[in-house]
Design a protein around this motif. Sequence first.
Motif, mmCIF file in Angstrom:
data_model
loop_
_atom_site.group_PDB
_atom_site.id
_atom_site.type_symbol
_atom_site.label_atom_id
_atom_site.label_comp_id
_atom_site.label_asym_id
_atom_site.label_seq_id
_atom_site.Cartn_x
_atom_site.Cartn_y
_atom_site.Cartn_z
ATOM 1 N N SER A 162 -6.796 -4.961 8.406
ATOM 2 C CA SER A 162 -6.913 -5.722 8.558
ATOM 3 C C SER A 162 -5.840 -7.312 8.867
ATOM 4 O O SER A 162 -5.993 -8.142 7.144
ATOM 5 C CB SER A 162 -6.020 -5.331 6.001
ATOM 6 O OG SER A 162 -5.096 -5.223 6.290
ATOM 7 N N ALA A 218 0.752 -1.574 -0.120
ATOM 8 C CA ALA A 218 0.008 -0.205 0.061
ATOM 9 C C ALA A 218 0.853 0.856 -0.356
ATOM 10 O O ALA A 218 1.951 1.149 0.278
ATOM 11 C CB ALA A 218 -1.210 0.165 1.612
ATOM 12 N N MET A 247 -3.762 3.199 4.563
ATOM 13 C CA MET A 247 -5.302 3.342 4.208
ATOM 14 C C MET A 247 -7.106 3.321 5.614
ATOM 15 O O MET A 247 -6.087 2.834 5.810
ATOM 16 C CB MET A 247 -5.391 2.410 2.793
ATOM 17 C CG MET A 247 -4.595 2.179 2.265
ATOM 18 S SD MET A 247 -3.990 2.981 0.936
ATOM 19 C CE MET A 247 -5.124 3.200 -0.248
ATOM 20 N N ASP A 248 -7.609 3.500 4.852
ATOM 21 C CA ASP A 248 -8.970 4.404 5.512
ATOM 22 C C ASP A 248 -9.636 2.498 5.767
ATOM 23 O O ASP A 248 -10.244 2.419 6.689
ATOM 24 C CB ASP A 248 -10.060 4.692 5.086
ATOM 25 C CG ASP A 248 -10.375 4.816 3.543
ATOM 26 O OD1 ASP A 248 -10.169 3.294 2.706
ATOM 27 O OD2 ASP A 248 -11.933 4.828 3.024
ATOM 28 N N ARG A 249 -9.272 1.274 4.873
ATOM 29 C CA ARG A 249 -9.188 0.182 5.497
ATOM 30 C C ARG A 249 -8.731 -1.126 4.517
ATOM 31 O O ARG A 249 -8.286 -0.480 3.852
ATOM 32 C CB ARG A 249 -10.920 -0.252 4.851
ATOM 33 C CG ARG A 249 -11.043 0.481 2.737
ATOM 34 C CD ARG A 249 -12.008 0.355 2.491
ATOM 35 N NE ARG A 249 -12.715 1.863 1.859
ATOM 36 C CZ ARG A 249 -13.779 1.926 1.147
ATOM 37 N NH1 ARG A 249 -13.959 1.475 0.821
ATOM 38 N NH2 ARG A 249 -13.894 3.520 1.588
ATOM 39 N N PRO A 307 -6.710 -2.772 2.004
ATOM 40 C CA PRO A 307 -5.789 -2.132 0.731
ATOM 41 C C PRO A 307 -6.060 -2.229 -0.482
ATOM 42 O O PRO A 307 -6.627 -2.200 -1.538
ATOM 43 C CB PRO A 307 -3.857 -2.101 0.313
ATOM 44 C CG PRO A 307 -3.684 -2.467 1.901
ATOM 45 C CD PRO A 307 -5.144 -2.623 2.884
ATOM 46 N N GLU A 365 -8.850 -3.919 -0.493
ATOM 47 C CA GLU A 365 -10.549 -4.216 -0.409
ATOM 48 C C GLU A 365 -11.365 -2.717 -1.630
ATOM 49 O O GLU A 365 -10.113 -1.552 -1.664
ATOM 50 C CB GLU A 365 -11.166 -3.545 0.926
ATOM 51 C CG GLU A 365 -12.001 -4.463 1.265
ATOM 52 C CD GLU A 365 -12.405 -4.190 2.708
ATOM 53 O OE1 GLU A 365 -12.768 -2.819 2.919
ATOM 54 O OE2 GLU A 365 -12.480 -4.835 3.629
ATOM 55 N N ALA A 419 -10.251 1.344 -1.185
ATOM 56 C CA ALA A 419 -9.876 2.461 0.246
ATOM 57 C C ALA A 419 -8.696 3.063 -0.310
ATOM 58 O O ALA A 419 -8.233 3.708 -1.764
ATOM 59 C CB ALA A 419 -8.610 1.032 -0.254
#
Length: 272
Positions: free
Chosen positions: A217, A189, A193-195, A197, A199, A202
């Motif tokens: 994650s 990444a 990331m906010d979720r 990587p 997904e 993101a």
Amino acid sequence: MHLMATMSNMPRVIVKLGGGLITDKSLYRQVRLDRVDAVSAVIRELKDSGYSVIIVHGAGSFGHLEARKWKLSEGYNRDISKEQANAVTRVRSDMDDLNEYIVKSLMNAGVECEVMPPRKWATGVGVEFQGELDMFVRDPALPVPITFGDVVETSDDTRFGILSGDHIMVRLACEMPDVSACVFLLGDADGLMDRPPDEPGAVLLPTWKSDQSFSESHNPDIDITGGIMLKVRCASLIARDVEHVWLLDGTVPRRIIDIVSRGDTVGTRILH
Ligand code: IP8
């Protein structure tokens, strides 16, 4: 490019090569040399510009798979003590092999290193581990100190445990003089990331503060020490003392140069 280190004030840069950057985490002992070489070239550049550099690296598939199989992070277990003893020896020797790949790559880039395996100087795990860190302070003309996550002895009845390179980063960053930047290089990444990587949708968080949330994650099937969550927690502790603390995409290591030369790049800056 003109970097800002001067000979009278040698700022120190501490770089962690994450296990997910330098190995294929799912394949036992699979190193990613092209990525290591790219980082080595940037470290050479930092050295040439007068920076003192300390290198820490993670374990990836040279440590986590075996350590998890034999529960090494939980310490001594009498029911599997023989298997654990073998696993301790194997993980240490695998870590030495991974370290050798990195040291050779740095050497090819013109950077001499001195290897300091934690099993020789550290006792205990977590950020409170015991160990003499003075030997990491050195003249920039001398070989670059390099260390890594390792199986170390503990002083209680757990007997041994896993000391993560992320915890070593905290202690080095907070105890070494003149640390101007601390960088965690990731493999998957641009930064935090906010979720997760992988997904869809993101989004990179350009800055992060400990009161901010993100959806993590961490895959406990692979990573025994704590994955991105541990990294972020450790980076946040470091940000109390160090101005530039970043999570970066290690496949684009030139971003380290951006940080030391102009204080900004694509990545996540961890703020206190
Ligand atoms: O990858 C773990 O170090 P890390 C060390 O820096 C071992 O968390 C041997 C699994």
